[in-house]
Design a protein around this motif. Structure first.
Motif, short mmCIF file in Angstrom:
data_model
loop_
_atom_site.label_atom_id
_atom_site.label_comp_id
_atom_site.label_asym_id
_atom_site.label_seq_id
_atom_site.Cartn_x
_atom_site.Cartn_y
_atom_site.Cartn_z
N PRO A 248 1.28 -1.11 -0.08
CA PRO A 248 -0.03 -0.39 0.36
C PRO A 248 0.76 1.08 0.09
O PRO A 248 0.42 1.94 -0.33
N GLN A 249 2.10 1.67 0.54
CA GLN A 249 2.97 2.46 0.55
C GLN A 249 3.13 2.99 -0.88
O GLN A 249 2.89 3.65 -1.30
N LEU A 250 3.03 1.72 -2.49
CA LEU A 250 2.81 2.47 -2.72
C LEU A 250 2.32 3.21 -4.01
O LEU A 250 2.67 4.09 -4.78
N ASP A 251 0.91 2.92 -3.41
CA ASP A 251 0.12 3.85 -3.86
C ASP A 251 0.36 5.51 -3.21
O ASP A 251 0.04 6.65 -4.19
N VAL A 252 0.82 5.71 -2.35
CA VAL A 252 0.88 6.92 -1.76
C VAL A 252 2.73 7.26 -2.50
O VAL A 252 2.19 8.50 -2.89
N ALA A 253 2.70 6.91 -2.67
CA ALA A 253 4.97 7.34 -3.23
C ALA A 253 4.43 8.11 -4.54
O ALA A 253 4.95 9.33 -4.78
N PHE A 254 3.58 6.88 -5.20
CA PHE A 254 3.38 7.32 -6.73
C PHE A 254 2.82 8.73 -7.31
O PHE A 254 2.73 9.18 -7.86
N PRO A 267 8.13 15.51 -0.93
CA PRO A 267 7.06 14.11 -0.60
C PRO A 267 7.74 13.45 1.04
O PRO A 267 6.10 13.60 1.85
N GLU A 268 8.43 13.65 2.00
CA GLU A 268 8.47 14.25 3.45
C GLU A 268 7.77 13.95 4.48
O GLU A 268 7.60 13.50 5.22
N TYR A 269 6.88 15.43 3.64
CA TYR A 269 6.03 16.14 4.45
C TYR A 269 5.12 15.45 4.75
O TYR A 269 4.43 15.21 5.91
N VAL A 270 4.60 13.93 4.13
CA VAL A 270 3.53 13.23 3.64
C VAL A 270 3.50 12.13 4.57
O VAL A 270 3.50 11.30 5.05
N MET A 271 5.07 11.06 3.55
CA MET A 271 6.09 10.07 4.17
C MET A 271 6.81 9.70 4.29
O MET A 271 8.07 9.74 3.58
N ALA A 272 6.97 10.66 5.55
CA ALA A 272 8.37 10.43 5.90
C ALA A 272 8.70 8.69 6.01
O ALA A 272 10.11 8.57 6.59
N ASP A 273 8.13 7.83 5.88
CA ASP A 273 9.08 6.72 6.59
C ASP A 273 9.08 5.45 5.22
O ASP A 273 8.97 4.14 5.05
N PRO A 276 13.68 4.04 1.17
CA PRO A 276 14.83 5.14 -0.37
C PRO A 276 14.82 3.90 -1.24
O PRO A 276 14.84 4.64 -2.35
N GLU A 277 14.13 2.46 -1.54
CA GLU A 277 14.07 1.63 -2.26
C GLU A 277 12.93 2.15 -3.43
O GLU A 277 12.31 2.23 -4.73
N LEU A 278 11.84 1.99 -2.23
CA LEU A 278 11.07 3.03 -2.91
C LEU A 278 10.61 4.45 -3.60
O LEU A 278 9.51 4.48 -4.89
N ALA A 279 11.71 5.39 -3.45
CA ALA A 279 11.40 6.40 -3.79
C ALA A 279 12.26 6.42 -4.72
O ALA A 279 12.40 7.32 -5.71
N ARG A 310 11.12 16.35 -12.24
CA ARG A 310 11.64 17.49 -11.05
C ARG A 310 11.90 17.04 -9.32
O ARG A 310 12.38 17.53 -8.51
N THR A 311 10.59 16.71 -8.56
CA THR A 311 10.03 16.46 -7.60
C THR A 311 10.73 15.10 -7.27
O THR A 311 10.94 14.83 -5.87
N SER A 312 10.23 13.89 -8.04
CA SER A 312 10.90 12.44 -8.25
C SER A 312 12.51 11.99 -7.44
O SER A 312 12.38 11.76 -6.10
N LEU A 313 13.26 12.98 -8.21
CA LEU A 313 14.20 12.56 -8.58
C LEU A 313 15.00 13.26 -7.11
O LEU A 313 15.61 12.28 -6.71
N PRO A 314 14.95 14.15 -6.58
CA PRO A 314 15.06 14.71 -5.89
C PRO A 314 15.08 14.25 -4.40
O PRO A 314 15.67 13.79 -3.02
N TRP A 315 13.85 14.08 -4.19
CA TRP A 315 12.86 13.35 -3.23
C TRP A 315 14.22 11.63 -3.13
O TRP A 315 14.39 11.41 -1.76
N ALA A 316 14.51 10.86 -4.10
CA ALA A 316 15.09 9.19 -4.18
C ALA A 316 16.04 9.60 -3.54
O ALA A 316 16.96 9.14 -2.87
N LEU A 317 17.22 11.51 -3.76
CA LEU A 317 18.12 11.31 -3.47
C LEU A 317 18.40 11.69 -2.36
O LEU A 317 19.39 11.33 -1.26
#
Length: 327
Positions: A248-254, A267-273, A276-279, A310-317
């Motif tokens: 279920p984390q995948l729905d939120v992450a996408f 994204p960390e504001y909503v999904m702090a946990d 890293p592999e999912l991001a 532009r938002t997901s890549l910095p999050w993953a890094l």
């Protein structure tokens, strides 16, 4: 999307190759008016079920060939109508309809009013034009919390038996694996250079390969603002043709890269946990697509994918502890 034998053979690649290739736009309606000859098919299908149609407004919200209308009936009621126009969109509607039946009464979908089957089926849902359609997301956390709550309730639903489960991890031929095999489309975006990709790309790929995608929870798998409506403090989700089983984390992450794009909220504001592999997996999804050629029937999709990259890549890094260095 058309159901093929062994739909999830070749792991998750077939699913992700279709996901977000067609993106709906915020709902825009033409002014309601009398039915024209072009709209006769809708009248012929709906009037035996609902009675005389007084007016309809075409809804311009997407790149698919589905026809969409807000229909006003002579008794003062109204409905949202989605009609298939070819074999592919017909199969999408059949999948979507099946999910509305399964989720009836859960409070996370619009109400299903009617299903008119056949070679070119028609789905009739409750009219949600009185709801709030982000963006913009209203001040405070209420709208975002409503979506998080809806996804939490979805994950607790006993899933129907016909859905197929995801498998863990990025597969060969997708995501960062594809970017590293053919870096030109990604490099053409100008976000990072070849030296950066050579150094950081393998780290992102290693993380994405370990992404926890598998699970037994019901997933929508296409959560974005254009696939939801907010009403009376609750989020209602639609366009269910990609539903499957997974983490279920995948729905939120996408969902979060598009939320960040629309609000500036990390994204960390909503999904702090978020693992890293999912991001890294989410970023890889957009990284391998945003630089590809424009889709003729959906020319804005690549730009939207770039915005989400532009938002997901910095999050993953950030989650991996990698500095987001300039190109």
């Amino acid at each position: 999307m058309a159901v093929l034998p062994g739909w999830f053979n070749w792991q998750n690649v077939g699913l992700w190759s279709r996901m977000l290739e067609v993106r709906a736009l915020p709902p825009e309606q033409s002014p309601p008016g009398p039915l024209s000859a072009h709209d006769g098919k809708v009248r012929d299908l709906l009037e035996p079920v609902f009675g005389p149609i007084e007016a309809l407004a075409p809804v311009h919200r997407g790149y698919t060939n589905n026809e969409r209308f807000i229909v006003r009936f002579a008794d003062g009621t109204s409905a949202f109508v989605k009609a298939a126009v070819n074999d592919e969109t017909a199969e999408w509607l059949r999948r979507e309809h099946r999910m509305y039946e399964c989720l009836a009464g859960q409070g996370i979908t619009p109400g299903l009013l009617a299903w008119i089957g056949g070679a070119r089926p028609v789905l009739v849902l409750e009219d949600l034009t009185d709801g709030w359609w982000p963006p913009p997301w209203r001040d405070g956390d209420g709208d975002v919390d409503a979506v998080v709550s809806a996804l939490g309730r979805l994950a607790d639903v006993d899933p129907p038996g016909h859905l197929t489960p995801l498998v863990d991890g990025e597969q060969p031929g997708e995501g960062w694996s594809l970017v590293l095999a053919d870096p030109s489309p990604f490099l053409s975006l100008g976000l990072y250079g070849a030296d950066w990709l050579e150094r950081v790309g393998p780290v992102l790929r290693e993380a994405a390969v370990a992404a926890p995608l598998a699970g037994r929870s019901l997933l929508h798998l296409d959560v974005r603002s254009d696939n939801l409506c907010l009403r009376e403090g609750a989020a209602l989700l639609f366009d269910w043709n990609l539903a499957c089983l997974g983490n279920p984390q995948l729905d939120v992450a996408f969902w979060l890269p598009s939320l960040a794009m629309e609000t500036g909220r990390r994204p960390e504001y909503v999904m702090a946990d978020c693992p890293p592999e999912l991001a890294a997996y989410v970023a890889g999804f957009f990284a391998c697509r945003a630089g590809q050629p424009v889709i003729p029937h959906a020319p804005m999709v690549r730009a939207v994918q770039l915005d989400q990259l532009r938002t997901s890549l910095p999050w993953a890094l950030r989650t991996l502890g990698i500095d987001a260095e300039s190109p």
